[in-house]
Every structure is written in structure tokens, then in C-alpha cells.
Scaffold this motif. Structure first.
Motif, PDB file in Angstrom:
ATOM      1  N   LEU A 119       1.040  -0.855  -0.236  1.00 15.96           N
ATOM      2  CA  LEU A 119       0.193   0.452  -0.093  1.00 15.96           C
ATOM      3  C   LEU A 119       1.060   1.249  -0.188  1.00 15.96           C
ATOM      4  O   LEU A 119       0.343   2.663  -0.486  1.00 15.96           O
ATOM      5  CB  LEU A 119      -0.829   0.149   0.931  1.00 15.96           C
ATOM      6  N   SER A 120       2.003   1.095   1.339  1.00 16.59           N
ATOM      7  CA  SER A 120       2.636   2.038   0.984  1.00 16.59           C
ATOM      8  C   SER A 120       4.209   2.263   1.450  1.00 16.59           C
ATOM      9  O   SER A 120       4.623   1.311   1.601  1.00 16.59           O
ATOM     10  CB  SER A 120       1.871   3.855   1.444  1.00 16.59           C
ATOM     11  N   ALA A 121       5.470   2.876   1.815  1.00 17.71           N
ATOM     12  CA  ALA A 121       6.421   3.042   0.946  1.00 17.71           C
ATOM     13  C   ALA A 121       5.995   3.354   3.095  1.00 17.71           C
ATOM     14  O   ALA A 121       5.443   3.496   3.532  1.00 17.71           O
ATOM     15  CB  ALA A 121       7.087   4.442   1.047  1.00 17.71           C
ATOM     16  N   TYR A 122       7.452   2.666   2.960  1.00 19.97           N
ATOM     17  CA  TYR A 122       8.053   2.012   5.162  1.00 19.97           C
ATOM     18  C   TYR A 122       8.904   3.143   5.887  1.00 19.97           C
ATOM     19  O   TYR A 122       9.867   3.276   4.880  1.00 19.97           O
ATOM     20  CB  TYR A 122       7.757   0.904   5.473  1.00 19.97           C
ATOM     21  N   ARG A 123       8.421   3.546   6.324  1.00 19.64           N
ATOM     22  CA  ARG A 123       9.146   4.319   7.085  1.00 19.64           C
ATOM     23  C   ARG A 123       9.228   4.419   8.666  1.00 19.64           C
ATOM     24  O   ARG A 123       8.120   4.659   8.672  1.00 19.64           O
ATOM     25  CB  ARG A 123       9.174   5.868   7.034  1.00 19.64           C
ATOM     26  N   ALA A 124      10.236   3.731   9.278  1.00 16.36           N
ATOM     27  CA  ALA A 124       9.848   2.831  10.435  1.00 16.36           C
ATOM     28  C   ALA A 124       9.224   4.136  11.985  1.00 16.36           C
ATOM     29  O   ALA A 124      10.569   3.756  12.363  1.00 16.36           O
ATOM     30  CB  ALA A 124      11.190   1.730  11.240  1.00 16.36           C
ATOM     31  N   HIS A 125       8.400   5.087  11.669  1.00 15.86           N
ATOM     32  CA  HIS A 125       8.779   5.754  12.487  1.00 15.86           C
ATOM     33  C   HIS A 125       6.626   6.057  12.968  1.00 15.86           C
ATOM     34  O   HIS A 125       6.433   5.812  12.307  1.00 15.86           O
ATOM     35  CB  HIS A 125       9.481   6.461  12.670  1.00 15.86           C
ATOM     36  N   ARG A 126       6.581   6.518  13.850  1.00 19.82           N
ATOM     37  CA  ARG A 126       4.980   7.344  14.416  1.00 19.82           C
ATOM     38  C   ARG A 126       4.647   8.552  13.456  1.00 19.82           C
ATOM     39  O   ARG A 126       3.589   8.857  13.761  1.00 19.82           O
ATOM     40  CB  ARG A 126       5.102   6.829  15.997  1.00 19.82           C
ATOM     41  N   LYS A 127       5.576   9.228  12.921  1.00 19.55           N
ATOM     42  CA  LYS A 127       5.346  10.485  12.120  1.00 19.55           C
ATOM     43  C   LYS A 127       4.567   9.787  10.933  1.00 19.55           C
ATOM     44  O   LYS A 127       4.628  10.717  10.650  1.00 19.55           O
ATOM     45  CB  LYS A 127       6.606  11.014  11.961  1.00 19.55           C
ATOM     46  N   THR A 128       4.432   8.785  10.524  1.00 20.01           N
ATOM     47  CA  THR A 128       3.892   8.235   8.695  1.00 20.01           C
ATOM     48  C   THR A 128       2.594   7.394   9.793  1.00 20.01           C
ATOM     49  O   THR A 128       2.613   6.666  10.949  1.00 20.01           O
ATOM     50  CB  THR A 128       4.893   7.429   8.134  1.00 20.01           C
ATOM     51  N   ALA A 129       1.553   7.682   8.784  1.00 17.63           N
ATOM     52  CA  ALA A 129       0.170   6.741   9.247  1.00 17.63           C
ATOM     53  C   ALA A 129       0.840   5.365   9.472  1.00 17.63           C
ATOM     54  O   ALA A 129       0.123   4.572   9.742  1.00 17.63           O
ATOM     55  CB  ALA A 129      -0.802   7.615   8.629  1.00 17.63           C
ATOM     56  N   ALA A 130       1.047   4.822   7.966  1.00 22.05           N
ATOM     57  CA  ALA A 130       1.558   3.426   8.156  1.00 22.05           C
ATOM     58  C   ALA A 130       2.134   2.759   9.266  1.00 22.05           C
ATOM     59  O   ALA A 130       2.682   2.249   9.680  1.00 22.05           O
ATOM     60  CB  ALA A 130       2.386   3.290   6.831  1.00 22.05           C
ATOM     61  N   GLY A 131       3.619   3.706   9.595  1.00 25.49           N
ATOM     62  CA  GLY A 131       3.872   3.266  10.638  1.00 25.49           C
ATOM     63  C   GLY A 131       3.362   3.259  11.577  1.00 25.49           C
ATOM     64  O   GLY A 131       3.576   2.111  12.883  1.00 25.49           O
ATOM     65  N   ALA A 132       2.620   4.351  12.489  1.00 25.36           N
ATOM     66  CA  ALA A 132       2.262   4.449  13.301  1.00 25.36           C
ATOM     67  C   ALA A 132       0.709   3.191  13.414  1.00 25.36           C
ATOM     68  O   ALA A 132       0.840   2.568  15.083  1.00 25.36           O
ATOM     69  CB  ALA A 132       1.114   5.966  13.052  1.00 25.36           C
ATOM     70  N   LEU A 133       0.290   3.055  12.146  1.00 27.16           N
ATOM     71  CA  LEU A 133      -0.755   2.158  11.939  1.00 27.16           C
ATOM     72  C   LEU A 133      -0.025   0.377  12.561  1.00 27.16           C
ATOM     73  O   LEU A 133      -0.698  -0.390  13.725  1.00 27.16           O
ATOM     74  CB  LEU A 133      -1.599   1.766  11.453  1.00 27.16           C
ATOM     75  N   ILE A 134       0.871   0.341  11.777  1.00 29.28           N
ATOM     76  CA  ILE A 134       1.701  -0.692  12.311  1.00 29.28           C
ATOM     77  C   ILE A 134       2.236  -1.464  13.893  1.00 29.28           C
ATOM     78  O   ILE A 134       2.384  -2.705  14.074  1.00 29.28           O
ATOM     79  CB  ILE A 134       2.654  -1.192  11.250  1.00 29.28           C
ATOM     80  N   LEU A 135       2.656   0.061  13.724  1.00 31.78           N
ATOM     81  CA  LEU A 135       3.554   0.339  15.495  1.00 31.78           C
ATOM     82  C   LEU A 135       2.029  -0.741  16.378  1.00 31.78           C
ATOM     83  O   LEU A 135       1.953  -1.254  18.003  1.00 31.78           O
ATOM     84  CB  LEU A 135       3.888   0.848  15.887  1.00 31.78           C
ATOM     85  N   ARG A 136       0.963  -0.237  15.808  1.00 32.23           N
ATOM     86  CA  ARG A 136      -0.142  -0.001  16.891  1.00 32.23           C
ATOM     87  C   ARG A 136      -0.298  -1.598  16.412  1.00 32.23           C
ATOM     88  O   ARG A 136      -1.165  -2.277  18.254  1.00 32.23           O
ATOM     89  CB  ARG A 136      -1.244   0.876  16.605  1.00 32.23           C
ATOM     90  N   CYS A 137      -0.443  -2.479  15.361  1.00 28.64           N
ATOM     91  CA  CYS A 137      -1.160  -3.766  15.860  1.00 28.64           C
ATOM     92  C   CYS A 137       0.415  -4.422  16.289  1.00 28.64           C
ATOM     93  O   CYS A 137      -0.253  -5.069  17.124  1.00 28.64           O
ATOM     94  CB  CYS A 137      -0.880  -3.663  14.497  1.00 28.64           C
ATOM     95  N   LYS A 138       1.888  -4.111  16.460  1.00 28.56           N
ATOM     96  CA  LYS A 138       2.485  -5.029  16.739  1.00 28.56           C
ATOM     97  C   LYS A 138       2.343  -5.005  18.915  1.00 28.56           C
ATOM     98  O   LYS A 138       2.178  -5.949  19.273  1.00 28.56           O
ATOM     99  CB  LYS A 138       4.144  -3.922  16.526  1.00 28.56           C
ATOM    100  N   ASP A 139       2.251  -3.057  19.284  1.00 34.12           N
ATOM    101  CA  ASP A 139       2.451  -2.951  20.451  1.00 34.12           C
ATOM    102  C   ASP A 139       0.818  -3.305  21.121  1.00 34.12           C
ATOM    103  O   ASP A 139       0.524  -4.215  22.346  1.00 34.12           O
ATOM    104  CB  ASP A 139       2.898  -1.789  20.676  1.00 34.12           C
ATOM    105  N   ASN A 140       0.146  -3.380  20.320  1.00 35.16           N
ATOM    106  CA  ASN A 140      -1.423  -3.062  21.031  1.00 35.16           C
ATOM    107  C   ASN A 140      -2.761  -4.332  20.817  1.00 35.16           C
ATOM    108  O   ASN A 140      -3.923  -4.572  21.122  1.00 35.16           O
ATOM    109  CB  ASN A 140      -2.304  -2.064  20.963  1.00 35.16           C
ATOM    110  N   ASN A 141      -2.219  -4.891  19.835  1.00 34.78           N
ATOM    111  CA  ASN A 141      -3.275  -6.269  18.857  1.00 34.78           C
ATOM    112  C   ASN A 141      -4.964  -5.484  18.994  1.00 34.78           C
ATOM    113  O   ASN A 141      -5.544  -5.833  19.484  1.00 34.78           O
ATOM    114  CB  ASN A 141      -2.681  -7.125  20.194  1.00 34.78           C
TER     115      ASN A 141
END
Ligand SMILES: [Zn+2]
Ligand SMILES: [Zn+2]
Length: 245
Positions: free
Chosen positions: A81-103
Motif C-alpha cells: 500500500l505504501s512506502a515504509y518508514r519505521a516511525h510514528r510520524k507516518t500513518a503507515a508506521g504508526a498503524l503498524i506499531l499499533r498492531c505490533k504493540d497493542n493488538n
């Protein structure tokens, strides 16, 4: 179904959801699956989706480029869907971290829904026999209590009305492997996975799901295992992909 929608809207008004990116409590409903992103962060997400692949010039969801490491492993198609930049400043990065940490089930539903769009647009949903995923490391599953790749795959399977199966698993690491650092383990990915005992992919078209594709080595190891086990086609689907120069 109508009643369910009304209920969701009412409970949204009574208990306004928190935006999973900026953590602001929402007062306005964002379009598409409300509750996950506030309108500003939804715009951010849409901007990320509108970025183009540097190789083919198409927006990411329409790009058919297959990362070299995956193509070499036998991958037949690649969806992201998008390019990955591993930090919370991107929507994709924030949502992925949310999946990892918060289920966070709402985030899984949101990402699965978004990921289902290009899969349907390419018509892959008609070909796929089963969905499977790149399993997390045991230590990560123990630490967070869930395997977010499995959750994403299950939610996507529900969305696409396709079966999800555990075809792959992590090998128990040897003492030597446990001493490796993250980068070395990444290199070692080929030796980290094995087919699950009940795996049966012979002649099947398999959709292999993961949250992100960074180096691609874990996905590649899994593609190779599925192909060796006789899978006819392996299509990889991830939310975001790191762009390599
Ligand atoms: Zn927000
Ligand atoms: Zn491309």
C-alpha cells in the motif's frame, strides 16, 4: 447490518474513539471505517497512498514491481500500500506499531480492508486458495501476547472470505542462533522457518501476508519454503515496503 452501523455510530458519539496516530480524541467521523484515524491523519494516510513507486511511477497499490530478493525466491506477485518508514510520524508506521504493540482489532480491520482493495483490483482474490502469514518470533509473541502478522492475515481472510491457514512456523533457535544480533538473524532468516507439520500447499495459490517488507529476507525464506512444498503461485501482500535505492 443497518442496525449494527447505527449502533457503531451511536457508541462512537457516546465514546468518541481516539485517533491511533495522533492520539487526539475524535469529534468528527473520518470517512471510511471511522474511529481509527482522525480526518487530519486520514489525509496523511491518503497522501502516503498517493506516493508513487520510484521504479514504475505508479502509486504503490497499483505497482507490480517485485523486490529482487522475493523474485529470486520464486514470488509471483507482490502487493503493498505504501512506502515504509519505521516511525510514528507516518500513518503507515504508526498503524503498524499499533498492531505490533497493542493488538488493536480496529486497526487490523482498517489495514485489512485497505489491503483487500488492490488484491481485489488485481483479481488475486479469485485465484488464491488460502492465506497464510510470516510467523513472528516466539519471544515476540510471548512478549506481546499475540502474533500481529497472524492477526492481519486472519482479518484479511475474513474480509476476502478466504481460508487462513498456518503453513509456516519458526524453528526453535539453536543456542548459537540466539546469540546473533538482529542484523545477523535477518541474514539467517533462511534457517529460521519451516513448514508447519500439517502444511499442504501442493498445487495451491497462496497469499503470504506480513505487516512490512524491509529487507525482504523473512518473506523470501517463506516464499522459498512454500514453493519447495509445491505451491503453484505465491503472492505476497504487505502494508508497507521499505524502498531501497
Ligand atoms: Zn489523528
Ligand atoms: Zn513499481
Amino acid at each position: 447490518m443497518k442496525f449494527k452501523g447505527l449502533f457503531a455510530r451511536l457508541s462512537g458519539l457516546l465514546f468518541p474513539p481516539v485517533c491511533r496516530m495522533c492520539n487526539e480524541r475524535q469529534t468528527v467521523f473520518a470517512p471510511r471505517l471511522p474511529g481509527v484515524l482522525c480526518p487530519d491523519c486520514m489525509n496523511r494516510w491518503n497522501e502516503e497512498l498517493a506516493e508513487t513507486c520510484p521504479a514504475c511511477g505508479k502509486v504503490h497499490a497499483q505497482c507490480c514491481c517485485i523486490p529482487v530478493v522475493l523474485r529470486d525466491a520464486g514470488c509471483d506477485a507482490f502487493v503493498h500500500l505504501s512506502a515504509y518508514r519505521a516511525h510514528r510520524k507516518t500513518a503507515a508506521g504508526a498503524l503498524i506499531l499499533r498492531c505490533k504493540d497493542n493488538n488493536d482489532r480496529d486497526v487490523f480491520r482498517f489495514l485489512a480492508k485497505e489491503l483487500s482493495l488492490p488484491i481485489r483490483a488485481f483479481g488475486y482474490d479469485n485465484d488464491v486458495d488460502m492465506i497464510t502469514y510470516v510467523p513472528r518470533r516466539r519471544a515476540a509473541v510471548q512478549a506481546t501476547g499475540h502474533d500481529h502478522a497472524k492477526q492481519l492475515a486472519s482479518t484479511l481472510a475474513h474480509e476476502l472470505k478466504l481460508p487462513v491457514q498456518t503453513e509456516l512456523r519458526r524453528k526453535v533457535l539453536t543456542k548459537q542462533q540466539k546469540q546473533l544480533n538482529a542484523a545477523e538473524r535477518e541474514k539467517n532468516a533462511a534457517h529460521s522457518f519451516e513448514l508447519a507439520s500439517a502444511a499442504d500447499v501442493s498445487g495451491k495459490t497462496v497469499l503470504l501476508v506480513d505487516d512490512v517488507c524491509t529487507t525482504g529476507s523473512s518473506l523470501a525464506a517463506c516464499v522459498a519454503l512454500l514453493k519447495d512444498a509445491g505451491a503453484a503461485r505465491v503472492i505476497c501482500a504487505v502494508v508497507a515496503k521499505t524502498e531501497h535505492k
